[in-house]
Design an enzyme around this catalytic site. Structure first.
Site, mmCIF file in Angstrom:
data_model
loop_
_atom_site.group_PDB
_atom_site.id
_atom_site.type_symbol
_atom_site.label_atom_id
_atom_site.label_comp_id
_atom_site.label_asym_id
_atom_site.label_seq_id
_atom_site.Cartn_x
_atom_site.Cartn_y
_atom_site.Cartn_z
ATOM 1 N N HIS A 149 0.925 -1.268 0.042
ATOM 2 C CA HIS A 149 0.063 -0.095 -0.020
ATOM 3 C C HIS A 149 1.068 1.116 0.077
ATOM 4 C CE1 HIS A 149 -3.339 2.554 1.153
ATOM 5 N NE2 HIS A 149 -2.650 3.387 1.934
ATOM 6 N N GLU A 150 1.848 1.207 0.973
ATOM 7 C CA GLU A 150 2.687 2.674 1.155
ATOM 8 C C GLU A 150 3.500 2.866 -0.129
ATOM 9 O OE1 GLU A 150 1.713 4.844 3.034
ATOM 10 O OE2 GLU A 150 0.581 3.874 4.307
ATOM 11 N N HIS A 176 2.011 4.441 -3.011
ATOM 12 C CA HIS A 176 1.818 5.875 -2.734
ATOM 13 C C HIS A 176 3.255 6.470 -3.262
ATOM 14 C CE1 HIS A 176 -1.779 6.784 -0.722
ATOM 15 N NE2 HIS A 176 -1.459 5.892 0.667
ATOM 16 N N HIS A 212 2.802 6.723 -6.766
ATOM 17 C CA HIS A 212 2.058 7.897 -7.035
ATOM 18 C C HIS A 212 2.843 9.212 -7.334
ATOM 19 C CE1 HIS A 212 -2.356 9.535 -6.767
ATOM 20 N NE2 HIS A 212 -1.759 10.214 -7.955
ATOM 21 N N GLU A 229 -6.020 7.657 -1.327
ATOM 22 C CA GLU A 229 -5.654 6.383 -0.977
ATOM 23 C C GLU A 229 -6.200 5.264 -1.923
ATOM 24 O OE1 GLU A 229 -4.069 5.733 1.705
ATOM 25 O OE2 GLU A 229 -4.271 7.419 2.644
ATOM 26 N N TYR A 267 -10.811 6.519 3.611
ATOM 27 C CA TYR A 267 -10.290 5.379 3.365
ATOM 28 C C TYR A 267 -11.365 4.318 2.655
ATOM 29 C CZ TYR A 267 -5.848 6.322 5.802
ATOM 30 O OH TYR A 267 -4.694 6.917 6.015
#
Length: 686
Positions: free
Chosen positions: A470-471, A474, A477, A499, A609
């Site tokens: 998940h992180e 980011h 992105h 998110e 979220y």
């Protein structure tokens, strides 16, 4: 660059491969550079603010502000990021002080009515029609932000706004600092930590009396809450965890809520929630309340079933251990019995499973998957200057053109004073430099996974693998966005969409091929067993009712505080836990005082979220699941349609470009274990 600001992004050239960040600053240097940065930035604002209104142009107004924003963003990040990661308390303190000074300075610059008037004057000129779409968006956003800062209101109101904003900024910094600097430890005997694996116990510090020391950091707290079969130990740990910074942060939170209410009243909004949500996909608090209420209504029956199953497990556990059964689930029981549900109903042994996820194997597999999916190539930069020996720096290039896109740092292990959660920090925006070249993006992923020991490597729980994915989403992105303006770089999208790109990539840790690629037994090197793999994938729906109802509790607490500012945070949390979860908050605790999101930019936006998951699931099932989860064409579409625009387009436009239609909610509801009636081409209820 043309006077209109018309630029072509990413055509035939890469970003300038210069990382302008440095991590060897002393406290004194941080102080000096902070003063210099404010002085240099003020000069530009003064220059723009004194222009004759009829002489404003794109070049002397918008471009001037955009150019100084790039420089300011890079320098500011270099000065305030060390508070989260430096090993030196003096440096962390200097960095926190710099953040406070710069945050107050940000308020001053955001309240420059003279500059605001020049931008409004530019908007009224015929030249404004010739601006590129992104430059026009930048101009309109600055005007919108000016109005949201009250620059159209009387001077005395502006002064009051300025004072409130400065107070809010300092309080938020203090709230986060208190949590980061918390050093609470508890000591237990080996018997009191019964059920925890030897590799975990061996990693703990041993006191002179033979007791083992547990901190409240994630790598200690969560494994203990999941696997320790001694309820008294779990109770002590849970109550300490949800009482961190109770006195100081509960006071700060109440003050934050009141100040936010005062600010929005000055601007004519009925609540802070409505003020914040004006800039989001949801638009207002009524839409958020409806979304949360409808979802809670659908999930409650599932939550009740799960709670009943967990009570049966607790009863059996009490019989087995000769302990009295009180017929209740407590806050310190939930993670433990959720783990038991996974192990009994789905036969997933979490201790066995983590043996297949050594950090180095997971990291290599993750990096390979992202490279293949997004058409990128990563290279470890040996000997690069970093802030700690644990940190690694990678360069990122486009696989086809070979052009540099950016760099990212990985800082994965805990240490004293370090940021206590997992997060991605944008450090250098990927945007246009004053000379017209593209600056490469730089980001850092900061996490707190278990450190390797002499006897064993760092072994990750499966949910930690999910967090890692998940992180890192980011990070991608931040790096893959190519914009003209720093304001729209990276993850600068609507907060209730930010998110979604990362949540979508979490799906890969529940799919067979990616799981095989990032797992290998840490001793034998053997692949993860087929049977264990199948059980893991089926367990995705384990506890989904209670997990998501808890998210609704947190989102509702957030909304309650920011629509009814006189609510008591701890009481509101306790009420919602009982009403929605059916699991009471532990008496004497104050979870909201530990809820970093309330002071970390998610105020009135924690619902995001769940809201963004509607879109993440739709993107995954509509494109990747249909066309292949490792399909490079879909991956490139995703990079170009969702990541590359940054915040230069509205989220709904990016989604429509990628999906080829309006978003729908069905995939989201199905992912929660709910049954839905599929209606052809029915748009998303959001």
């Amino acid at each position: 660059m043309a006077p209109t600001g018309e630029v072509v992004i990413g055509e035939g050239r890469g970003a300038s491969a210069v990382n302008r960040l440095r991590w060897d600053l002393s406290p004194q240097q941080i102080h000096q550079l902070t003063e210099q940065l404010m002085e240099a930035t003020s000069l530009v604002y003064d220059r723009v603010g004194t222009l004759e209104l009829d002489s404003v142009t794109y070049e002397n107004t918008l471009k001037e502000l955009a150019d100084v924003e790039v420089e300011y963003t890079v320098q500011r990040n270099m000065l305030d990021f060390p508070q989260h990661v430096s090993s030196s308390k003096d440096v962390r303190t200097a960095s926190t002080d710099a953040d406070k000074k710069l945050s107050e300075f940000d308020v001053e610059m955001s309240m420059r009515e003279d500059v605001y008037k020049r931008i409004v004057a530019l908007q009224g000129k015929p030249d404004a029609e010739a601006l590129s779409p992104e430059a026009k968006r930048y101009m309109e956003r600055l005007i919108k932000l000016g109005k949201r800062n009250g620059l159209h209101l009387p001077k005395e109101t502006q002064e009051e706004m300025k004072m409130i904003k400065k107070q809010l900024s300092n309080l938020c910094i203090d709230f986060s600092k208190h949590l980061n600097e918390d050093t609470t430890c508890l000591e237990f005997t080996r018997e009191e930590l019964g059920g925890l694996p030897e590799d975990f116990l061996g990693s703990l510090d041993t006191q002179e009396d033979g007791k083992l020391k547990l901190t409240l950091k994630y790598p200690h707290y969560f494994p203990t809450m999941k696997k320790c079969h001694v309820p008294e130990t779990r109770k002590k740990l849970e109550m300490a965890f949800n009482s961190r910074c109770k006195e100081t942060n509960s006071r700060i939170l109440k003050e934050l809520v009141q100040l936010r209410a005062q600010k929005c009243a000055l601007l004519g909004f009925s609540s802070h929630s409505d003020f914040v949500l004006e800039m989001s996909m949801a638009k207002n608090s009524k839409n958020v309340a409806r979304f949360l209420e409808e979802l809670a209504h659908k999930l409650k029956p599932l939550g009740e079933e799960e709670r009943a199953a967990m009570l049966l497990l607790k009863k059996a556990e009490c019989v087995k251990r000769g302990a009295p059964f009180d017929g209740q689930l407590h806050a310190w029981d939930t993670r433990y019995f959720m783990t038991q549900v996974e192990e009994t109903q789905y036969a997933v042994d979490q201790n066995l499973l983590k043996e297949y996820f050594p950090m180095e194997v997971v990291t290599q597999g993750l990096l390979d998957i992202y490279q293949e999916l997004l058409g990128l190539r990563f290279q470890l930069e040996e000997g690069a200057p970093v802030w700690h020996d644990d940190v690694k720096l990678y360069s990122v290039k486009d696989r086809v053109s070979g052009h540099t896109i950016g760099q990212f740092y990985l800082d994965l292990f805990p240490r004293e004073g370090k940021y206590g959660h997992a997060a991605c920090f944008g450090l250098q925006p990927g945007c246009r430099l004053p000379d017209g070249t593209q600056q490469m993006a730089v980001a850092a992923m900061v996490a707190n996974f278990s450190k390797p020991t002499v006897d064993a490597p760092s072994l990750l729980q499966h949910d930690e693998v999910e967090t890692y994915f998940h992180e890192f989403g980011h990070v991608m992105h931040q790096l893959c966005a190519e914009t003209q303006f720093a304001m729209f770089s990276g993850t600068h999208v609507e907060r209730d969409f930010v998110e979604a790109p990362s949540q979508m990539l979490e799906n890969w840790v529940w799919e067979k091929e990616p799981l095989i690629r990032m797992s290998k037994h840490y001793k034998t090197g053997s692949p993860i067993q087929e049977e264990l793999l199948e059980k893991l994938m089926k367990s995705r729906l384990a506890n989904t009712g209670l997990i998501n109802l808890r998210q609704i509790v947190l989102a509702k607490v957030d909304q309650a505080l920011h629509t009814k500012p006189d609510s008591d945070p701890a009481e509101e949390y306790a009420r919602l836990c009982k009403e929605i979860l059916g699991v009471p908050a532990s008496p004497g605790t104050d979870m909201p005082a530990t809820f970093g999101h309330l002071a970390g930019g998610y105020d009135a936006q924690y619902y995001g979220y769940l809201w963004s998951e509607v879109f993440s699931m739709d993107m995954f099932y509509a494109r990747f699941k249909q066309e292949g989860i490792m399909n490079p064409k879909v991956g490139l579409d995703y990079r170009n349609c969702i990541l590359k625009p940054g915040g230069s387009l509205d989220a709904e436009v990016m989604l429509k470009n990628f999906l080829g239609r309006e978003p729908k909610q069905e995939a989201f509801l199905l992912s929660k274990g709910l049954t839905v009636e599929l209606e052809q081409d029915k748009p998303c209820a959001c």
